[in-house]
Design a protein around this motif. Structure first.
Motif, PDB file in Angstrom:
ATOM      1  N   LEU A 138     -10.739  -6.775  -1.348  1.00 55.18           N
ATOM      2  CA  LEU A 138     -11.018  -6.178  -3.056  1.00 55.18           C
ATOM      3  C   LEU A 138      -9.269  -5.765  -2.481  1.00 55.18           C
ATOM      4  CD1 LEU A 138     -13.442  -3.445  -3.172  1.00 55.18           C
ATOM      5  CD2 LEU A 138     -13.424  -6.112  -4.027  1.00 55.18           C
ATOM      6  N   LEU A 139      -8.565  -5.919  -2.031  1.00 56.58           N
ATOM      7  CA  LEU A 139      -6.870  -5.170  -1.340  1.00 56.58           C
ATOM      8  C   LEU A 139      -6.017  -6.088  -1.459  1.00 56.58           C
ATOM      9  CD1 LEU A 139      -6.496  -1.381  -0.593  1.00 56.58           C
ATOM     10  CD2 LEU A 139      -7.868  -2.471  -3.217  1.00 56.58           C
TER      11      LEU A 139
ATOM     12  N   LYS B 186      -6.562  -9.257  -3.049  1.00 53.37           N
ATOM     13  CA  LYS B 186      -6.951 -10.645  -3.814  1.00 53.37           C
ATOM     14  C   LYS B 186      -5.950 -11.675  -4.724  1.00 53.37           C
ATOM     15  CE  LYS B 186     -11.713 -10.297  -5.738  1.00 53.37           C
ATOM     16  NZ  LYS B 186     -12.178  -9.407  -6.260  1.00 53.37           N
TER      17      LYS B 186
ATOM     18  N   THR C 128      -1.592  -4.458   2.021  1.00 53.51           N
ATOM     19  CA  THR C 128      -1.243  -4.755   1.049  1.00 53.51           C
ATOM     20  C   THR C 128      -0.395  -4.041   0.191  1.00 53.51           C
ATOM     21  OG1 THR C 128      -2.894  -6.511  -0.054  1.00 53.51           O
ATOM     22  CG2 THR C 128      -1.168  -6.549  -1.612  1.00 53.51           C
TER      23      THR C 128
ATOM     24  N   GLY D  66      -2.226  -1.086  -1.521  1.00 47.04           N
ATOM     25  CA  GLY D  66      -2.933  -0.144  -0.235  1.00 47.04           C
ATOM     26  C   GLY D  66      -3.474  -0.563   0.434  1.00 47.04           C
ATOM     27  N   LYS D  67      -4.580  -0.087   1.820  1.00 46.75           N
ATOM     28  CA  LYS D  67      -5.247  -0.863   2.356  1.00 46.75           C
ATOM     29  C   LYS D  67      -6.302   0.000   3.017  1.00 46.75           C
ATOM     30  CE  LYS D  67      -2.818   2.543   5.282  1.00 46.75           C
ATOM     31  NZ  LYS D  67      -1.296   2.482   6.252  1.00 46.75           N
TER      32      LYS D  67
END
Lengths: 378, 378
Positions: free
Chosen positions: A280-281, A283, A306, A310-311
């Motif tokens: 999700l993070l 993409k 990323t 965030g992570k």
């Protein structure tokens, strides 16, 4: 030509052949559906010259009259208009009549359409297929074979041969392989009737996707006929022709490693969902890369990072981890596609190091194999 | 800020406020959702500066605990990432915590997200609405009012005022009017509580469409508050703000003819379907024009003719035709839109000649009116 036909059967057949018709064709007559009425029934044909579909409506079925042929003949009618019209007609039966010239009257209840047709003689002929070598597969198995491989074909025209699925027949075994050179999907299946000789053809992925939509999830036997440049699938009242891709399909057997340095067995759904969340993070762009790390105690960590967003990290209890410790990065999309294609509840992943392709298999089914190339991030 | 919340309630509220969030904004912080936790519960806010939506999640409801507030505070999180994350979390509860700075930890089961947040102090303030004049409407009636008028607003920015619905309140009556200058939709409704004075505001069609998606088909009372440049709709746990369009809405009352030269009463569904069929061969471009002709014996003919494609005609028995004979052409789309908005089974159409606007009404309901300008084809 004139016949009276049950509207729902006509609608069904129009929808079938419409799957081959495209408005983006350089051959104007191919925007039409060819309708041919003979003594036995009515045949509809649609084609984009790569795929051709023919749907037959018999005059009767199980003692119910479906078509009444008043006069045999044929016509080509614009597929979009004809499709819209038959779908929206007010009554359960339709009367279709070709007047002199190519004027076609479509009557149902008090509605009367007068559609400009085209000369059926101008419509391209379907490929002539010699049926010396045929074999049969149940429709549901054929759909499964397509579903488990076709997603891995290349969408790039750089190497056109990779936009197709390689279909090989050897003795009583059918092997389907697709690869876009970053991942590979393979599925094998037994065929009942032994085939003399061996085949290896490449069917465009697009054709197989369209075919799959037309097949029902039943065990109805679909007959396949392979020639030099065409493949024909025959179902009840339905013929599906596709051209084959020209060229040699790469030999993929040497891509598949035989050894394994790390082997992880994990519950497929839990693993899929953890990767989905980790992606999700990750993409941004197409590099939705996630990282897998083996931890102590049979635990794997799925994570991504990323910095500007965030992570995320998640720990997952594996059924077993054997062999060396591992840190590897891969495309979340490729692994999720592969996990969705494999139907098993438990899967085993065999790694031969962080830079080498890895293999995902169902724990209890060796007819399927998914191979994925990792992404270098170290 | 830290709180633990039921995931499904959080997902629901995120989906509500997401309707106001757009990625195409010039104000970066508006790509986020503002989350505020206080003693009573958690408030989410989304805004594109035209529409602002606030959804409140109380700490408990019907004696079920929904949120546990550990520490009050607020943060802004990227709407797309936050929405994707909460939708895909593994467990039924979510723990959300803001660390020092704007780092936000989202935990659920063994999944842990670390998302970069933004300072909630930077988020624009919502409009301050003084609630001296309010009135109430059941949610289902409000949805119906929107559905029956909003389709007729203009989609062109040539006259911006016409992209909104004119909402007038006079005594105990609410009147909604929308027009794109080719057609007009009007709907009246009684409101229970008498309002002092009168209002006339113009609410953007887009706002009403979004509001309509948020309302349930229940008779829950929605409170409306109108100010000079904002309207606020208040439902349980939900606030919906929209800016108003500036400018004077045209006086449409003189457009509506009082006299009638031809009056046709017809079954709405039959008429709609006949126009739909006639429009099939008239679809090229946006001029899907069909023709209506009165015949003898209370019969009307609906037809269209596009020489390069074909023609269609259908006869329809009207309930009654009164007055002069008529041939008139109109946009099939406009008439179909109007017939779908009118809920009656029988409708009456009043014509004052082939060049003048005509009016469609439900036979048994005078709270709705649809006016359409014909198309000149003679």
């Amino acid at each position: 030509m004139r016949f009276i036909i049950q509207r729902d059967r006509l609608v069904h057949s129009v929808q079938e052949v419409m799957k081959a018709v495209t408005s983006r064709t350089t051959i104007p007559i191919l925007t039409g559906i060819k309708i041919t009425a003979v003594e036995d029934g009515v045949t509809l044909t649609g084609s984009d010259s790569d795929i051709s579909i023919q749907s037959f409506i018999p005059i009767e079925e199980e003692e119910n009259e479906i078509v009444e042929i008043k006069q045999s003949g044929s016509i080509v009618l614009n597929a979009r208009f004809f499709g819209d019209i038959v779908r929206k007609l007010p009554m359960d039966t339709v009367d279709i009549e070709v007047l002199n010239g190519f004027q076609t009257i479509i009557r149902s209840g008090k509605a009367e359409f007068n559609l400009n047709g085209l000369d059926a003689e101008e419509y391209p002929h379907l490929p002539i297929i010699e049926e010396d070598q045929t074999f049969k597969l149940p429709a549901d198995l054929l759909k499964t074979l397509i579903r488990q491989t076709v997603f891995a074909v290349s969408t790039s025209e750089t190497r056109p041969i990779l936009t197709g699925v390689n279909l090989k027949v050897e003795d009583d075994e059918l092997i389907c392989i697709a690869t876009d050179s970053h991942r590979l999907a393979m599925r094998k299946a037994k065929i009942d009737n032994k085939v003399v000789g061996s085949y290896s053809v490449v069917i465009p992925g697009k054709s197989l996707n369209e075919l799959s939509k037309l097949l029902d999830d039943t065990n109805e036997l679909i007959e396949m006929v392979i020639t030099e440049n065409q493949v024909l699938f025959k179902a009840k009242n339905l013929l599906f022709f596709s051209r084959l891709l020209e060229g040699n399909y790469p030999d993929t057997s040497r891509l598949i490693p035989n050894e394994s340095k790390t082997s992880i067995t994990v519950h497929s759904k839990d693993f899929l969902q953890a990767i989905d969340r980790a992606s999700l993070l990750a993409k941004e762009g197409k590099n939705n890369v996630v990282k897998l790390t083996t931890l102590v105690g049979g635990v794997i960590e799925v994570s991504s990072n990323t910095p500007e967003i965030g992570k995320v990290s998640e720990e997952l209890q594996a059924e077993s981890i054997e062999g060396e410790e591992l840190k590897i990065s891969f495309s979340a999309k490729f692994v999720m596609d592969a996990l969705k294609a494999l139907e098993g509840t438990d899967i085993t992943i065999n790694f031969t190091g962080a830079m080498r392709p890895f293999i995902i298999r169902s724990l209890h089914d060796d007819t399927m194999l998914q191979l994925i190339l990792p992404v270098r991030t170290y």
